[in-house]
Design a protein around this motif. Sequence first.
Motif, PDB file in Angstrom:
ATOM      1  N   GLY A 163      64.547 -55.038  36.722  1.00  0.00           N
ATOM      2  CA  GLY A 163      65.915 -54.761  37.140  1.00  0.00           C
ATOM      3  C   GLY A 163      66.122 -53.467  37.891  1.00  0.00           C
ATOM      4  N   ALA A 164      65.039 -52.865  38.402  1.00  0.00           N
ATOM      5  CA  ALA A 164      65.196 -51.636  39.188  1.00  0.00           C
ATOM      6  C   ALA A 164      66.027 -51.933  40.433  1.00  0.00           C
ATOM      7  N   THR A 165      66.802 -50.969  40.865  1.00  0.00           N
ATOM      8  CA  THR A 165      67.729 -51.188  41.977  1.00  0.00           C
ATOM      9  C   THR A 165      67.275 -50.546  43.280  1.00  0.00           C
ATOM     10  N   LYS A 166      66.126 -49.858  43.241  1.00  0.00           N
ATOM     11  CA  LYS A 166      65.593 -49.290  44.477  1.00  0.00           C
ATOM     12  C   LYS A 166      64.095 -49.076  44.331  1.00  0.00           C
ATOM     13  N   LEU A 167      63.408 -49.003  45.458  1.00  0.00           N
ATOM     14  CA  LEU A 167      61.972 -48.733  45.455  1.00  0.00           C
ATOM     15  C   LEU A 167      61.727 -47.277  45.086  1.00  0.00           C
ATOM     16  N   ASP A 168      60.694 -47.046  44.304  1.00  0.00           N
ATOM     17  CA  ASP A 168      60.304 -45.696  43.904  1.00  0.00           C
ATOM     18  C   ASP A 168      59.500 -45.062  45.038  1.00  0.00           C
ATOM     19  N   GLU A 169      60.029 -43.999  45.615  1.00  0.00           N
ATOM     20  CA  GLU A 169      59.391 -43.376  46.772  1.00  0.00           C
ATOM     21  C   GLU A 169      58.017 -42.807  46.428  1.00  0.00           C
ATOM     22  N   LYS A 170      57.866 -42.226  45.243  1.00  0.00           N
ATOM     23  CA  LYS A 170      56.564 -41.688  44.823  1.00  0.00           C
ATOM     24  C   LYS A 170      55.551 -42.826  44.679  1.00  0.00           C
ATOM     25  N   ALA A 171      55.975 -43.935  44.072  1.00  0.00           N
ATOM     26  CA  ALA A 171      55.080 -45.086  43.918  1.00  0.00           C
ATOM     27  C   ALA A 171      54.696 -45.652  45.278  1.00  0.00           C
ATOM     28  N   LEU A 172      55.616 -45.672  46.204  1.00  0.00           N
ATOM     29  CA  LEU A 172      55.328 -46.184  47.542  1.00  0.00           C
ATOM     30  C   LEU A 172      54.331 -45.283  48.270  1.00  0.00           C
ATOM     31  N   LYS A 173      54.491 -43.982  48.118  1.00  0.00           N
ATOM     32  CA  LYS A 173      53.542 -43.038  48.733  1.00  0.00           C
ATOM     33  C   LYS A 173      52.145 -43.236  48.141  1.00  0.00           C
ATOM     34  N   ASP A 174      52.060 -43.389  46.833  1.00  0.00           N
ATOM     35  CA  ASP A 174      50.762 -43.592  46.184  1.00  0.00           C
ATOM     36  C   ASP A 174      50.131 -44.919  46.607  1.00  0.00           C
ATOM     37  N   PHE A 175      50.952 -45.947  46.768  1.00  0.00           N
ATOM     38  CA  PHE A 175      50.456 -47.237  47.218  1.00  0.00           C
ATOM     39  C   PHE A 175      49.862 -47.127  48.621  1.00  0.00           C
ATOM     40  N   ASN A 176      50.555 -46.434  49.508  1.00  0.00           N
ATOM     41  CA  ASN A 176      50.040 -46.258  50.867  1.00  0.00           C
ATOM     42  C   ASN A 176      48.732 -45.474  50.871  1.00  0.00           C
ATOM     43  N   GLU A 177      48.589 -44.536  49.934  1.00  0.00           N
ATOM     44  CA  GLU A 177      47.325 -43.814  49.804  1.00  0.00           C
ATOM     45  C   GLU A 177      46.201 -44.777  49.410  1.00  0.00           C
ATOM     46  N   ALA A 178      46.500 -45.735  48.526  1.00  0.00           N
ATOM     47  CA  ALA A 178      45.503 -46.728  48.122  1.00  0.00           C
ATOM     48  C   ALA A 178      45.052 -47.570  49.314  1.00  0.00           C
ATOM     49  N   LEU A 179      45.985 -47.906  50.191  1.00  0.00           N
ATOM     50  CA  LEU A 179      45.618 -48.647  51.401  1.00  0.00           C
ATOM     51  C   LEU A 179      44.681 -47.816  52.271  1.00  0.00           C
ATOM     52  N   ASP A 180      44.970 -46.529  52.359  1.00  0.00           N
ATOM     53  CA  ASP A 180      44.104 -45.631  53.136  1.00  0.00           C
ATOM     54  C   ASP A 180      42.695 -45.579  52.548  1.00  0.00           C
ATOM     55  N   PHE A 181      42.604 -45.605  51.219  1.00  0.00           N
ATOM     56  CA  PHE A 181      41.284 -45.595  50.581  1.00  0.00           C
ATOM     57  C   PHE A 181      40.470 -46.806  51.021  1.00  0.00           C
ATOM     58  N   LEU A 182      41.070 -47.997  50.970  1.00  0.00           N
ATOM     59  CA  LEU A 182      40.327 -49.200  51.369  1.00  0.00           C
ATOM     60  C   LEU A 182      39.966 -49.146  52.846  1.00  0.00           C
ATOM     61  N   GLU A 183      40.861 -48.654  53.672  1.00  0.00           N
ATOM     62  CA  GLU A 183      40.548 -48.505  55.095  1.00  0.00           C
ATOM     63  C   GLU A 183      39.319 -47.624  55.277  1.00  0.00           C
ATOM     64  N   THR A 184      39.216 -46.555  54.489  1.00  0.00           N
ATOM     65  CA  THR A 184      38.059 -45.662  54.546  1.00  0.00           C
ATOM     66  C   THR A 184      36.789 -46.372  54.090  1.00  0.00           C
ATOM     67  N   PHE A 185      36.880 -47.112  52.973  1.00  0.00           N
ATOM     68  CA  PHE A 185      35.712 -47.857  52.492  1.00  0.00           C
ATOM     69  C   PHE A 185      35.196 -48.809  53.570  1.00  0.00           C
ATOM     70  N   LEU A 186      36.109 -49.459  54.276  1.00  0.00           N
ATOM     71  CA  LEU A 186      35.719 -50.435  55.281  1.00  0.00           C
ATOM     72  C   LEU A 186      35.209 -49.785  56.560  1.00  0.00           C
ATOM     73  N   GLY A 187      35.368 -48.486  56.664  1.00  0.00           N
ATOM     74  CA  GLY A 187      34.737 -47.747  57.748  1.00  0.00           C
ATOM     75  C   GLY A 187      33.291 -47.411  57.440  1.00  0.00           C
ATOM     76  N   GLN A 188      32.925 -47.528  56.147  1.00  0.00           N
ATOM     77  CA  GLN A 188      31.563 -47.232  55.707  1.00  0.00           C
ATOM     78  C   GLN A 188      30.701 -48.490  55.639  1.00  0.00           C
TER      79      GLN A 188
END
Length: 222
Positions: A121-146
């Motif tokens: 029932g949350a009424t808005k996206l958590d900005e901190k959680a969204l920032k951390d999620f985007n960091e996780a995407l960056d991690f996978l992008e880095t792994f796939l560069g290796q």
Amino acid sequence: MPIDLYYMEASAPCRSVMMTAKMVGAELNLKKTDVMAGDNMKPEYLKMNPQHNIPTIDDNGFYLNESRAICAYLVNAYGKDDTLYPKDAKVRALVDQRLYFDMGVFYHRFGLVYYPIMFSGATKLDEKALKDFNEALDFLETFLGQNKYAAGDHLTIADIALVASASTFVATNKTVFDKHPKIQAWLEMCKSEITDYEETNNQGAEAFGQWAQSALAKLESE
């Protein structure tokens, strides 16, 4: 005898098991388990899996939960070779690391963004959680560069687990990987290699996406 799989199609972890089973030729007897209706809290289910999560398998009386452990078991027990879960210590360690990354970071952070909207029932996206999620995407992008794949030069269960997650992200937000070209290319490559991808994964991912988008649409209308 086929392996009983207690599952929900919309669940990414369940779909990773379905993809792995198809890849190794293990026959599944699919048993839909509606956790929203409490199917996973019935005594017969708790006997198999006291954690009452999904997926759970029953392989002729051998019960196992936690999707990534199930995927590894399926390769070890039914794979014609160790391609999907290599026995080489260093390669397997890298596959394991990516599996833990998927569970503890990649999918986990996605859940921290969207699950409060969908289930609490949350009424808005958590900005901190969204920032951390985007960091996780960056991690996978880095792994796939290796590596060409998540954990080396060929498809493994690490890719399968991460594909189940990544496809769920895309179904929820079509632009999620717009800034991650390596993830986009990797995802398309894996789709072409996974047996019966549409049936084993994409249909369920789209079902989750519709569920998520419905919740987000209500949020946007408030």
